[in-house]
Scaffold this active site. Structure first.
Site, PDB file in Angstrom:
ATOM      1  N   ASP A 117       0.862  -1.188   0.000  1.00 43.92           N
ATOM      2  CA  ASP A 117       0.000   0.000   0.000  1.00 43.92           C
ATOM      3  C   ASP A 117       0.894   1.232   0.000  1.00 43.92           C
ATOM      4  OD1 ASP A 117      -3.008  -0.854   0.682  1.00 43.92           O
ATOM      5  OD2 ASP A 117      -1.659  -2.145   1.815  1.00 43.92           O
ATOM      6  N   ARG A 186      -6.756  10.370   2.448  1.00 46.78           N
ATOM      7  CA  ARG A 186      -6.445   9.355   1.443  1.00 46.78           C
ATOM      8  C   ARG A 186      -7.315   9.550   0.204  1.00 46.78           C
ATOM      9  NH1 ARG A 186      -7.279   3.847   4.639  1.00 46.78           N
ATOM     10  NH2 ARG A 186      -6.410   2.952   2.726  1.00 46.78           N
ATOM     11  N   LYS A 216      -9.388   1.152  -5.035  1.00 43.92           N
ATOM     12  CA  LYS A 216     -10.045   0.662  -3.815  1.00 43.92           C
ATOM     13  C   LYS A 216     -10.859   1.786  -3.176  1.00 43.92           C
ATOM     14  CE  LYS A 216      -5.989   1.492  -0.884  1.00 43.92           C
ATOM     15  NZ  LYS A 216      -4.869   0.886  -0.139  1.00 43.92           N
ATOM     16  N   HIS A 217     -11.792   1.433  -2.232  1.00 44.27           N
ATOM     17  CA  HIS A 217     -12.227   0.125  -1.771  1.00 44.27           C
ATOM     18  C   HIS A 217     -13.642  -0.065  -2.293  1.00 44.27           C
ATOM     19  CE1 HIS A 217      -9.403   1.728   1.265  1.00 44.27           C
ATOM     20  NE2 HIS A 217      -9.017   0.475   1.488  1.00 44.27           N
ATOM     21  N   HIS A 229     -11.253  -2.184   9.860  1.00 50.44           N
ATOM     22  CA  HIS A 229     -10.280  -3.011  10.574  1.00 50.44           C
ATOM     23  C   HIS A 229     -10.871  -3.506  11.896  1.00 50.44           C
ATOM     24  CE1 HIS A 229      -7.456  -1.094   7.787  1.00 50.44           C
ATOM     25  NE2 HIS A 229      -6.656  -2.098   8.047  1.00 50.44           N
ATOM     26  N   ASP A 302      -9.727  -6.868   0.495  1.00 47.06           N
ATOM     27  CA  ASP A 302      -8.962  -6.198   1.537  1.00 47.06           C
ATOM     28  C   ASP A 302      -8.504  -7.289   2.507  1.00 47.06           C
ATOM     29  OD1 ASP A 302      -7.788  -4.181   3.017  1.00 47.06           O
ATOM     30  OD2 ASP A 302      -9.595  -2.957   3.139  1.00 47.06           O
TER      31      ASP A 302
END
Length: 561
Positions: A117, A186, A216-217, A229, A302
């Site tokens: 990444d 991001r 992504k995503h 996460h 992912d």
């Protein structure tokens, strides 16, 4: 009788030749990619097929014996370089070389996809001497597709030198939820068309640098404040909003033939009523992405170790099974599974007892090998066996360093302009710079040699108001002796500290880095607010260059608020 003998002889010869050709076939055979990928898949056993669609990471500076065993014994298809093992980039290059040599030692000689990444800005998994860039939100602020293209080009030209051939970037999630803690800077911004155009340009730069980009995503992580996460985010939008907003950037990239798309552990209850995450959903990946959007490249999960996937499925091996059935072609695990882990044995057993599941694994393996054939047999790919002794000729990228400074300058946005813009301290005026970054102080002193500095911790404790109050009280005490205070704001804690200056009769300049959402409201009392979008040294140089009047900032905050 003689005719039968002759016929038998010729049939035996033909069979023997065909068998010999089949036995000799490997990845480097001189056969076009499509038929060769099918031949290779047909020659593979169940274990080789399943291993080919797995991607494992490793902890520590170098791959473990376990990961090496997966490559040598099982024919693992891909590995991932995570941020916890990348400070020494020479070791990264050496590790990649050894792993590729191990893959080449197997009979079919299929190379590894080596991924990471390296989005730029906040997310930079390969550290060491690689460039710390302004990031996607800075690109969105400048609005130039060329900034996106060259960011993709220079970022990926660096990691290519390490033998990394796949990058999980660009991130084309939309910054629609301003409370987002996982996407934030991001993202290219909140506009779907702009994000699509910039994402397409970034991907083109990546491909020209010789690294496979991954959008992504899917189908979009931007409209949630939760991090997948830790738990499964639920995004409450309907199908119409999904199509007209979240999917727009992916449409741009699919039309531009993006080679890979990453599926997100994200739940859309109004679209998939039982709450199945998109990464495990046949409706999202097969029906929408494949059939409706006509996408024909790789679909990659992912990290399956993230709770957003495993908690829904009930177990890791079940999550992997669902991910394969949904339509993913590569399954990622941030840690290397045991050779006889349930993930392996249960899915292998399902291949042997369920023909439909086995065909899905074969289809995924064929797509992975087909992509590898097109990539590794092209003239522009990362080295299979990188030379760790020569990588500092390429990292940091010299042309890239000049570009990233220029790009940072183009991104700086004046959110509020007051008497301190540009800042030209009067004779005897006392200036204080407050923040946690050494680059903040060094760039400030280049323009204002007589400034003083006040340091507060970068690692402010989450939701610890006492810690904020202590830093704020200390700052107020020190600031009382100064006329102008320049303070860096990058999260809710630093915003809380900065707000304590509002009641002082001081001129306050806010330098916003990372996401600007913390200064968009309730900072009308500040004299001047400049936005720079990252903690890169390039961004601090650009912010102080703009503040001192070296150039007139043209960036626009790329968020709707």
């Amino acid at each position: 009788m003689k005719l039968k003998v002759v016929a038998f002889f010729f049939c035996s010869v033909i069979f023997t030749v065909a068998f010999a050709d089949s036995a000799k076939i490997d990845f480097w055979s001189d056969i076009p990619p499509e038929p060769l990928s099918k031949k290779l898949v047909e020659s593979m056993g169940d274990e080789e097929l399943l291993a080919q669609i797995l991607m494992f990471g490793w902890a520590g500076a170098e791959p473990s014996d376990l990961l090496n065993s997966w490559v040598i014994q099982r024919g693992l298809g891909s590995v991932k370089v995570f941020g916890w093992n990348t400070d020494n980039i020479q070791k990264v290059a050496k590790s990649v070389r050894i792993l590729q040599q191990e893959a080449a030692s197997r009979s079919l000689k299929i190379p590894l996809f080596v991924a990471t990444d390296q989005e730029g800005g906040w997310i930079r998994h390969v550290k060491g001497e690689t460039s710390d860039t302004p990031g996607n939100l800075a690109i969105g602020a400048s609005g130039y597709p060329l900034d996106a293209y060259y960011s993709g080009f220079y970022i990926n030209r660096e990691i290519r030198a390490l033998g990394i051939n796949m990058n999980f970037a660009p991130t084309v999630d939309l910054y629609t939820n301003l409370n987002s803690s996982v996407i934030g800077p991001r993202s290219f911004g909140s506009d779907p068309v702009d994000s699509g155009i910039l994402g397409e340009a970034f991907a083109a730069g990546s491909m020209d640098a010789g690294v496979i980009p991954t959008a992504k995503h899917f189908p979009g992580h931007g409209d949630t404040s939760l991090d997948s996460h830790g738990r499964l985010p639920q995004i409450e939008i309907d199908a119409r909003t999904l199509v007209n907003r979240e999917l727009v950037p992916f449409e741009y990239l699919i039309k531009a033939k993006i080679p890979a798309i990453m599926s997100g552990h994200l739940s859309f209850p109004q679209i998939e009523s039982d709450g199945t995450p998109a990464s495990l959903s046949k409706k999202f990946l097969t029906d929408i992405l494949r059939r409706q959007m006509n996408y024909d490249g790789l679909i990659i999960t992912d990290d399956m170790m993230m709770n957003g996937a495993t908690l829904f499925a009930g177990s890791f091996h079940r999550a992997v099974m669902m991910a394969i059935e949904a339509g993913n072609d590569i399954i990622i695990s941030s840690t290397t599974a045991g050779l006889y882990d349930n993930m392996w044995t249960r899915n292998l057993e399902r291949m042997r007892t369920n023909s439909e599941f086995k065909e899905r694994v074969k289809d995924a393996a064929r797509r992975v090998i087909f992509t590898k054939l097109n990539y590794f047999k092209s003239e522009n790919h990362a080295p299979l066996y990188p030379d760790e002794n020569s990588i500092f000729e390429h990292i940091p990228d010299k042309d890239g360093q000049k570009f990233f400074l220029e790009q940072a300058c183009r991104s700086v946005s004046v959110y509020k302009q007051g008497t301190a813009f540009p800042l030209k301290p009067a004779e005897g005026e006392r200036v204080l710079i407050a923040g946690p970054f050494l680059a903040l102080y060094s760039e400030g002193r280049k323009r204002y040699p007589n400034v003083s500095t006040f340091h507060f911790s970068y690692e402010l404790k989450n939701d610890n108001s006492n810690f904020d109050n202590w830093n704020a009280a200390s700052l107020v005490s020190v600031a009382d002796s100064y006329d102008t205070i320049i303070i860096c704001v990058y999260d809710k804690h630093t915003a809380n500290i900065a707000k304590r200056l509002r009641y002082m009769d001081k001129r306050v300049v806010i330098l916003s880095i990372m996401s600007p959402v913390f200064v968009l409201d309730d900072f009308d009392w500040a004299d001047t607010i400049l936005c720079g979008y990252s903690y890169s040294g390039y961004s601090f140089a650009a912010l102080f260059g703009a503040l001192s009047g070296e150039f007139i900032p043209q960036g626009i905050v790329p968020l709707k608020h």
